[in-house]
Design a protein around this motif. Sequence first.
Motif, mmCIF file in Angstrom:
data_model
loop_
_atom_site.group_PDB
_atom_site.id
_atom_site.type_symbol
_atom_site.label_atom_id
_atom_site.label_comp_id
_atom_site.label_asym_id
_atom_site.label_seq_id
_atom_site.Cartn_x
_atom_site.Cartn_y
_atom_site.Cartn_z
ATOM 1 N N GLY A 182 -15.284 -47.073 32.788
ATOM 2 C CA GLY A 182 -14.889 -46.868 34.323
ATOM 3 C C GLY A 182 -13.515 -46.488 34.507
ATOM 4 N N TRP A 183 -12.451 -46.651 33.638
ATOM 5 C CA TRP A 183 -11.038 -46.154 33.726
ATOM 6 C C TRP A 183 -11.191 -44.551 33.381
ATOM 7 N N GLN A 184 -11.830 -44.153 32.467
ATOM 8 C CA GLN A 184 -11.880 -42.813 31.985
ATOM 9 C C GLN A 184 -12.541 -41.992 32.854
ATOM 10 N N ALA A 225 -10.411 -37.723 39.045
ATOM 11 C CA ALA A 225 -9.323 -37.432 39.625
ATOM 12 C C ALA A 225 -8.714 -36.069 39.245
ATOM 13 N N GLU A 226 -8.776 -35.867 38.045
ATOM 14 C CA GLU A 226 -8.073 -34.508 37.400
ATOM 15 C C GLU A 226 -9.094 -33.409 37.982
ATOM 16 N N LEU A 227 -10.394 -33.555 37.760
ATOM 17 C CA LEU A 227 -11.166 -32.396 38.128
ATOM 18 C C LEU A 227 -11.279 -32.241 39.677
ATOM 19 N N SER A 228 -11.018 -33.317 40.445
ATOM 20 C CA SER A 228 -11.008 -32.950 41.912
ATOM 21 C C SER A 228 -9.754 -32.080 42.197
ATOM 22 N N LEU A 278 -18.957 -32.214 48.577
ATOM 23 C CA LEU A 278 -18.523 -32.828 47.290
ATOM 24 C C LEU A 278 -19.660 -33.508 46.466
ATOM 25 N N GLY A 279 -19.865 -33.172 45.248
ATOM 26 C CA GLY A 279 -20.717 -33.877 44.319
ATOM 27 C C GLY A 279 -20.312 -34.111 42.930
ATOM 28 N N GLU A 280 -20.818 -35.071 42.258
ATOM 29 C CA GLU A 280 -20.656 -35.206 40.842
ATOM 30 C C GLU A 280 -21.983 -35.569 40.205
ATOM 31 N N ALA A 281 -21.775 -35.491 38.840
ATOM 32 C CA ALA A 281 -22.964 -36.033 37.946
ATOM 33 C C ALA A 281 -22.404 -36.114 36.528
ATOM 34 N N THR A 340 -19.198 -33.583 35.553
ATOM 35 C CA THR A 340 -19.399 -32.683 36.464
ATOM 36 C C THR A 340 -18.895 -32.767 38.002
ATOM 37 N N VAL A 341 -17.815 -32.339 38.345
ATOM 38 C CA VAL A 341 -17.444 -32.502 39.761
ATOM 39 C C VAL A 341 -17.641 -31.265 40.616
#
Length: 567
Positions: free
Chosen positions: A30-32, A38-41, A106-109, A120-121
Amino acid sequence: MEKQITRAALLVTAAALLFFGLAAGWLFSGWQLSSVRAELSGMLEVLEASGGAEAASGLAGGFSQESRGLRLAVLDGQGQLLLDTGGEARNYAESEELQEALASGLGEAIHYSGLNASLTVAKRMADGSVACASAPLYSLGGIVGALVAAFALAAVLTAITASHIARRALAPVEKADMALKDIAEGRVYAVDWNSVSEEYVSLFRSVERLEGYVHSIVEERDKVTLILDCMDEGVMLLDERGSILASNRAARKLFHVPEGAENASILTFIHSRRLRSAIREMKWKKGAMVLDMDNTVVKDRSLRFFISSVKGKQYEGEQVGASVLITDVTELKRAEGIRSEFTANVSHELKTPLTSIKGFTDMLASGIVVSPEDQKRFLTMISVEVDRLIDLINDILKVSELESVAIDQCEETSEPLAAANEVAAFLAPVAQKAQVAVQVKGEAFETAIPYARLKELLLNLMENGIKYNEPGGRVDVALEQEGGFARITVSDTGIGIPEECQARVFERFYRVDKGRARKNGGTGLGLAIVKHIVVLYGGRMALQSKLGEGSTFTIWLPLAEKKEQET
């Protein structure tokens, strides 16, 4: 017990590690995931601020170099791939994150490849293009390996620690267990109080008290067992079905009951309907039964069974139904038979001369006998019968006297050679009339028996040797010392005694040849008197005889010197 404790500790440790491993993995993932998102965004926002798709190609090289392990892809509004910094081809057009970005901006998977995963963001840019940034997430293989390594290390440490702790914790308990085993097996256990921890003192105090109790119980059990096994009478405990619960040595020997025959029926070893009926009757009457059985249980023996009902008692957890006491009454019945036979013989022996005397006196008193010669003959016959009656009464009194004396208090000693020569001289007329030679030989020594008793013993033996001999026969008396005893041997060449009669010739009134005995004036008490004298003065005797060849009586009496040393 140490293995059980170690095993339990390992199981608890494994469960704890599994729980905490899963919890740590869940928290770490969860932390990772939040950190990578946050980094990718942030990177996508920087890309959008730089110009979107137009600036992506210029930023791609620097993006890849500065963000190693990250991947950037740019697609136009129709899903056509404009830029991809990754080496492995990926279908972004149909990806979940692209569709979500087109719809909501905005999307992620998360995508999985074996044990590897990546986030992937996707973000819709101002110019309508979509930028997709990817970064690797945790490695399942690494986490599993770490967990396995942690499990192995924890298991080893737990096993060592648990074994050490268990060994230390169980050491006093094992000592107590060893003490209890020693106590159970009858060994004495000495407690080393210097090695006992304070918290276990009460335990070992209890072990010491238990040892004392067990020792007392074992002593009582051994005492009772010894008493029962030393008894000549057989003792058995039966349950309510008639099976053997316990038996002493005499009972087992009597009925050939093996040691491990408990729970076997007593009727298995004692085949008797009368005993079966007596046990049933005892149960019905709830009382005691006495049963005599001859030859049916043990051959040539008479047994008396005392069967008693037992209620409310247990033996080793089993309900006791009856106790059986078995006594051998063979000798008692034999003595009763001899006593009855003695009474009948005495009555008969007394009646015979008295009847003759009564008949002769009646004939003389009636006047039938007139001739002086006949009267004299009848008086002589009466005198003979009176002498015979007197001899019989004297012999009966001698036997009664010898039976009533427990030990002769007289310290008189006698010389067998002198007594034998005196008896030979006394019997010389009788021997001469019977044409029997009497010879005495031996050395002079003293025996621990009064002279009158020794002379009476020799008189009976030597007189019998003459009476039951043949003309031309011999009676030899030999005297010698043998191992602290005087050995007196009286042998004759007479008619001998049948083998089946030799065991009974020392009984009172027993005669091998009744007709010849009465003809010779015998009372049937001579050898009984000899036996009582020998037994009274601590001697022993033996008989060897063969029919038609003669008999040899051997007597051993203590020497006077030996008796003086003992006293």
